[in-house]
Write a protein that holds these residues in place. Structure first.
Motif, PDB file in Angstrom:
ATOM      1  N   ALA A   2      22.051  49.306  59.668  1.00 21.17           N
ATOM      2  CA  ALA A   2      23.483  49.444  59.921  1.00 21.17           C
ATOM      3  C   ALA A   2      24.272  48.882  58.751  1.00 21.17           C
ATOM      4  N   LEU A   3      25.330  49.579  58.399  1.00 21.49           N
ATOM      5  CA  LEU A   3      26.217  49.119  57.333  1.00 21.49           C
ATOM      6  C   LEU A   3      27.377  48.391  57.982  1.00 21.49           C
ATOM      7  N   ILE A   4      27.552  47.133  57.672  1.00 19.16           N
ATOM      8  CA  ILE A   4      28.629  46.332  58.238  1.00 19.16           C
ATOM      9  C   ILE A   4      29.730  46.217  57.198  1.00 19.16           C
ATOM     10  N   THR A   5      30.930  46.572  57.593  1.00 17.90           N
ATOM     11  CA  THR A   5      32.055  46.472  56.669  1.00 17.90           C
ATOM     12  C   THR A   5      33.010  45.392  57.149  1.00 17.90           C
ATOM     13  N   THR A   6      33.742  44.835  56.234  1.00 16.94           N
ATOM     14  CA  THR A   6      34.740  43.817  56.562  1.00 16.94           C
ATOM     15  C   THR A   6      36.051  44.205  55.912  1.00 16.94           C
ATOM     16  N   GLN A   7      37.096  43.503  56.269  1.00 19.22           N
ATOM     17  CA  GLN A   7      38.404  43.757  55.673  1.00 19.22           C
ATOM     18  C   GLN A   7      38.373  43.393  54.187  1.00 19.22           C
ATOM     19  N   PRO A   8      39.086  44.146  53.349  1.00 20.33           N
ATOM     20  CA  PRO A   8      39.152  43.810  51.926  1.00 20.33           C
ATOM     21  C   PRO A   8      39.788  42.432  51.706  1.00 20.33           C
ATOM     22  N   VAL A   9      39.287  41.736  50.707  1.00 19.96           N
ATOM     23  CA  VAL A   9      39.806  40.418  50.341  1.00 19.96           C
ATOM     24  C   VAL A   9      40.179  40.480  48.873  1.00 19.96           C
ATOM     25  N   SER A  10      41.377  40.009  48.535  1.00 20.36           N
ATOM     26  CA  SER A  10      41.763  39.989  47.130  1.00 20.36           C
ATOM     27  C   SER A  10      42.436  38.669  46.800  1.00 20.36           C
ATOM     28  N   ALA A  11      42.359  38.306  45.529  1.00 22.51           N
ATOM     29  CA  ALA A  11      42.988  37.079  45.046  1.00 22.51           C
ATOM     30  C   ALA A  11      43.228  37.235  43.553  1.00 22.51           C
ATOM     31  N   ARG A  12      44.198  36.531  43.057  1.00 17.45           N
ATOM     32  CA  ARG A  12      44.456  36.486  41.614  1.00 17.45           C
ATOM     33  C   ARG A  12      43.378  35.612  40.994  1.00 17.45           C
ATOM     34  N   GLU A  24      21.865  44.528  32.815  1.00 17.94           N
ATOM     35  CA  GLU A  24      22.690  43.875  33.838  1.00 17.94           C
ATOM     36  C   GLU A  24      23.711  42.946  33.196  1.00 17.94           C
ATOM     37  N   ALA A  25      24.928  42.955  33.724  1.00 19.93           N
ATOM     38  CA  ALA A  25      25.972  42.055  33.249  1.00 19.93           C
ATOM     39  C   ALA A  25      26.372  41.123  34.391  1.00 19.93           C
ATOM     40  N   VAL A  26      26.557  39.864  34.062  1.00 21.46           N
ATOM     41  CA  VAL A  26      27.041  38.884  35.032  1.00 21.46           C
ATOM     42  C   VAL A  26      28.486  38.570  34.657  1.00 21.46           C
ATOM     43  N   LEU A  27      29.390  38.793  35.598  1.00 24.42           N
ATOM     44  CA  LEU A  27      30.814  38.549  35.367  1.00 24.42           C
ATOM     45  C   LEU A  27      31.211  37.272  36.074  1.00 24.42           C
ATOM     46  N   GLN A  28      31.966  36.434  35.389  1.00 26.17           N
ATOM     47  CA  GLN A  28      32.387  35.165  35.977  1.00 26.17           C
ATOM     48  C   GLN A  28      33.909  35.118  36.058  1.00 26.17           C
ATOM     49  N   PHE A  29      34.401  34.797  37.260  1.00 29.39           N
ATOM     50  CA  PHE A  29      35.831  34.680  37.509  1.00 29.39           C
ATOM     51  C   PHE A  29      36.147  33.294  38.037  1.00 29.39           C
ATOM     52  N   SER A  30      37.365  32.859  37.820  1.00 29.23           N
ATOM     53  CA  SER A  30      37.825  31.571  38.328  1.00 29.23           C
ATOM     54  C   SER A  30      39.000  31.839  39.268  1.00 29.23           C
ATOM     55  N   VAL A  31      38.905  31.335  40.506  1.00 23.86           N
ATOM     56  CA  VAL A  31      39.959  31.499  41.509  1.00 23.86           C
ATOM     57  C   VAL A  31      40.396  30.105  41.943  1.00 23.86           C
ATOM     58  N   ARG A  32      41.695  29.883  41.959  1.00 23.01           N
ATOM     59  CA  ARG A  32      42.222  28.580  42.396  1.00 23.01           C
ATOM     60  C   ARG A  32      41.931  28.392  43.878  1.00 23.01           C
ATOM     61  N   MET A  33      41.520  27.186  44.249  1.00 26.12           N
ATOM     62  CA  MET A  33      41.159  26.911  45.633  1.00 26.12           C
ATOM     63  C   MET A  33      42.369  26.879  46.559  1.00 26.12           C
ATOM     64  N   ASP A  34      43.583  26.787  46.009  1.00 24.85           N
ATOM     65  CA  ASP A  34      44.757  26.851  46.874  1.00 24.85           C
ATOM     66  C   ASP A  34      45.192  28.300  47.117  1.00 24.85           C
ATOM     67  N   VAL A  49      29.738  43.668  46.446  1.00 27.51           N
ATOM     68  CA  VAL A  49      31.178  43.866  46.537  1.00 27.51           C
ATOM     69  C   VAL A  49      31.578  44.973  45.562  1.00 27.51           C
ATOM     70  N   ILE A  50      32.778  45.483  45.737  1.00 26.30           N
ATOM     71  CA  ILE A  50      33.324  46.481  44.820  1.00 26.30           C
ATOM     72  C   ILE A  50      34.542  45.857  44.156  1.00 26.30           C
ATOM     73  N   PRO A  51      34.400  45.357  42.920  1.00 24.96           N
ATOM     74  CA  PRO A  51      35.545  44.724  42.262  1.00 24.96           C
ATOM     75  C   PRO A  51      36.544  45.761  41.744  1.00 24.96           C
ATOM     76  N   THR A  52      37.803  45.432  41.864  1.00 24.52           N
ATOM     77  CA  THR A  52      38.880  46.222  41.291  1.00 24.52           C
ATOM     78  C   THR A  52      39.632  45.306  40.337  1.00 24.52           C
ATOM     79  N   VAL A  53      39.765  45.708  39.099  1.00 25.38           N
ATOM     80  CA  VAL A  53      40.379  44.853  38.094  1.00 25.38           C
ATOM     81  C   VAL A  53      41.703  45.453  37.648  1.00 25.38           C
TER      82      VAL A  53
END
Length: 72
Positions: A2-12, A24-34, A49-53
């Protein structure tokens, strides 16, 4: 399976770096904890995940009748 989907989550996020090894490429992002979605994003660790930039751009105001551009 079964494929389980969830609501999209986005952050700056700040794109910090990428590391390429073989095919293979490893991408690193920094998100503020607030950020509202920091913890929901962390729960995605290890999953697929499916990143959108989008680049952050400065808004340029203009008068669509005269074409006059101004920067406030």
């Amino acid at each position: 399976m079964a494929l389980i989907t969830t609501q999209p989550v986005s952050a700056r996020a700040m794109f910090k770096q990428s590391t390429i090894k073989g095919d293979e490429a490893v991408l690193q992002f920094s998100v503020r904890m607030d950020s509202e979605n920091a913890f929901p994003l962390m729960k995605k660790t290890g999953g697929y995940v499916i990143p959108t930039v989008e680049s952050e751009q400065k808004t340029i105001e203009f008068d669509d009748e005269t074409g006059e551009v101004w920067d406030e």
